[in-house]
Design a protein around this motif. Structure first.
Motif, mmCIF file in Angstrom:
data_model
loop_
_atom_site.group_PDB
_atom_site.id
_atom_site.type_symbol
_atom_site.label_atom_id
_atom_site.label_comp_id
_atom_site.label_asym_id
_atom_site.label_seq_id
_atom_site.Cartn_x
_atom_site.Cartn_y
_atom_site.Cartn_z
ATOM 1 N N SER A 95 -5.072 11.455 6.642
ATOM 2 C CA SER A 95 -4.366 10.569 5.710
ATOM 3 C C SER A 95 -5.391 9.832 4.860
ATOM 4 O O SER A 95 -6.596 9.925 5.077
ATOM 5 C CB SER A 95 -3.489 9.575 6.477
ATOM 6 N N LYS B 32 -3.993 3.227 2.289
ATOM 7 C CA LYS B 32 -3.079 2.345 2.999
ATOM 8 C C LYS B 32 -2.221 3.100 4.008
ATOM 9 O O LYS B 32 -1.734 2.512 4.976
ATOM 10 C CB LYS B 32 -2.190 1.608 2.004
ATOM 11 N N GLU B 33 -2.040 4.396 3.793
ATOM 12 C CA GLU B 33 -1.262 5.181 4.752
ATOM 13 C C GLU B 33 -1.938 5.183 6.113
ATOM 14 O O GLU B 33 -1.267 5.152 7.148
ATOM 15 C CB GLU B 33 -1.098 6.616 4.238
ATOM 16 N N GLN B 34 -3.275 5.222 6.127
ATOM 17 C CA GLN B 34 -4.007 5.181 7.393
ATOM 18 C C GLN B 34 -3.698 3.902 8.157
ATOM 19 O O GLN B 34 -3.445 3.930 9.364
ATOM 20 C CB GLN B 34 -5.513 5.275 7.117
ATOM 21 N N GLY C 284 -1.104 1.951 7.839
ATOM 22 C CA GLY C 284 0.287 1.933 8.276
ATOM 23 C C GLY C 284 0.491 2.720 9.549
ATOM 24 O O GLY C 284 1.185 2.279 10.477
ATOM 25 N N LEU C 285 -0.120 3.897 9.628
ATOM 26 C CA LEU C 285 -0.016 4.733 10.830
ATOM 27 C C LEU C 285 -0.651 4.038 12.034
ATOM 28 O O LEU C 285 -0.111 4.062 13.144
ATOM 29 C CB LEU C 285 -0.694 6.077 10.582
#
Length: 312
Positions: free
Chosen positions: A179, A182-184, A186-187
């Protein structure tokens, strides 16, 4: 310690969650360059609050101090690996997703690893230049609350994410590596919130003791901590061992040495002045601690941070 150079944030990047490699501008006049043309240790910047920090979800505020996204600048020499007692989880975000430690701890990790307490005479080696790192810095009691087990229950100062969370942890590391941005985060936070116990009792007295040590840069006696906070020494020692995996005296010593080490990074470092200003009895006392923590003499460390002389 992780090595990087600081720079301005390039266009299109989230300024709250990014630090990239320094591209020297040649005039030395940009105030954002803290150490122009010199290696700078990541720990020093996190410890002294100079790196951009992403704050955690409110539900994780007692567990996670913050997140740091940095890029490994790299140098030919191995880099001393040390922490200030606060546990961290580090993700290696791009190929070959691998880091090697040698010395006091000989370990090789892929994608992600934990460091739960300070290291001695341990160095990072063979980490490719340009490697991006996502560093999760836990509060001093945070990792204990998250895992619901004492720090000493984690058998090694360094351990892989799979040793803590098994396959779910390994899957998380792989997903984060695949990823971006910001996706990192969030996960990661979704995983941490899922792992968070339904109830945690935060040890605020221990946090106060740790903060007192930090505020005094390790130059305070354990007896003074007990007196100021009205704590019993046996309680303090028991809780330091339980949450941080070290005694109060050992933690004091490590913080005091770290501040002295940061002073060694300066161009005008004077060994005797550093030793006395850092709370050591004399120069020899400081030299012994330097060899204890880094495996090297102070003169060797200062040589790493001296700018190269121009060829005439």
């Amino acid at each position: 310690m992780f090595l990087l150079r600081r720079t301005t944030i390039p266009p299109g990047h989230d300024s709250t969650f990014s630090t990239s490699v320094n591209r020297q501008n040649g005039d030395g006049g940009d105030s954002t360059y803290l150490y122009n043309a010199m290696p700078v240790d990541l720990l020093a910047h996190i410890f002294m609050e100079r790196l951009p920090l992403a704050k955690p979800d409110p539900g994780l505020a007692d567990i996670v101090e913050g997140y740091y996204h940095v890029t490994w600048e790299g140098r030919e020499k191995d880099v001393w690996a040390s922490l200030d007692g606060a546990p961290v989880l580090v993700f290696l975000l791009n190929a070959p997703y691998r880091i090697t430690f040698r010395g006091g701890h000989n370990r090789v990790f892929n994608r992600a690893f934990f460091c739960s307490f300070g290291l001695q005479d341990t160095y990072i080696t063979h980490l490719p230049k340009g490697m991006e790192l996502l560093v999760v810095r836990f509060t001093n009691c945070g990792l204990y609350h998250l895992l619901q087990r004492p720090a000493m229950g984690i058998q090694r100062a360094l351990c892989g994410i799979g040793e803590i969370w098994g396959k779910p942890g390994e899957d998380l590391a792989e997903t984060i590596c695949n990823s971006r941005g910001k996706e990192q985060l969030g996960l990661l936070e979704a995983f941490l919130l899922q792992e968070l116990p339904a109830y945690t009792a935060v040890n605020y007295m221990l946090q106060s003791a740790v903060q007192l040590i930090r505020d005094h840069q390790g130059r305070i006696a354990v007896s003074d901590i007990c007196s100021r906070l009205r704590l019993n020494y046996k309680w303090l020692e028991r809780n330091f061992r339980r949450y941080l995996g070290v005694t109060p005296k050992a933690y004091l010593s490590s913080i005091r040495f770290l501040h002295a080490y940061f002073s060694l990074m300066q161009n005008d470092a004077d060994l005797i002045s550093i030793a006395l200003d850092s709370g050591y009895y004399d120069q020899n006392h400081f030299i012994r601690d330097c060899r204890k923590y880094t495996g090297q003499a102070p003169s060797r460390i200062t040589s790493l941070y001296q700018p190269a002389l121009p060829v005439l």
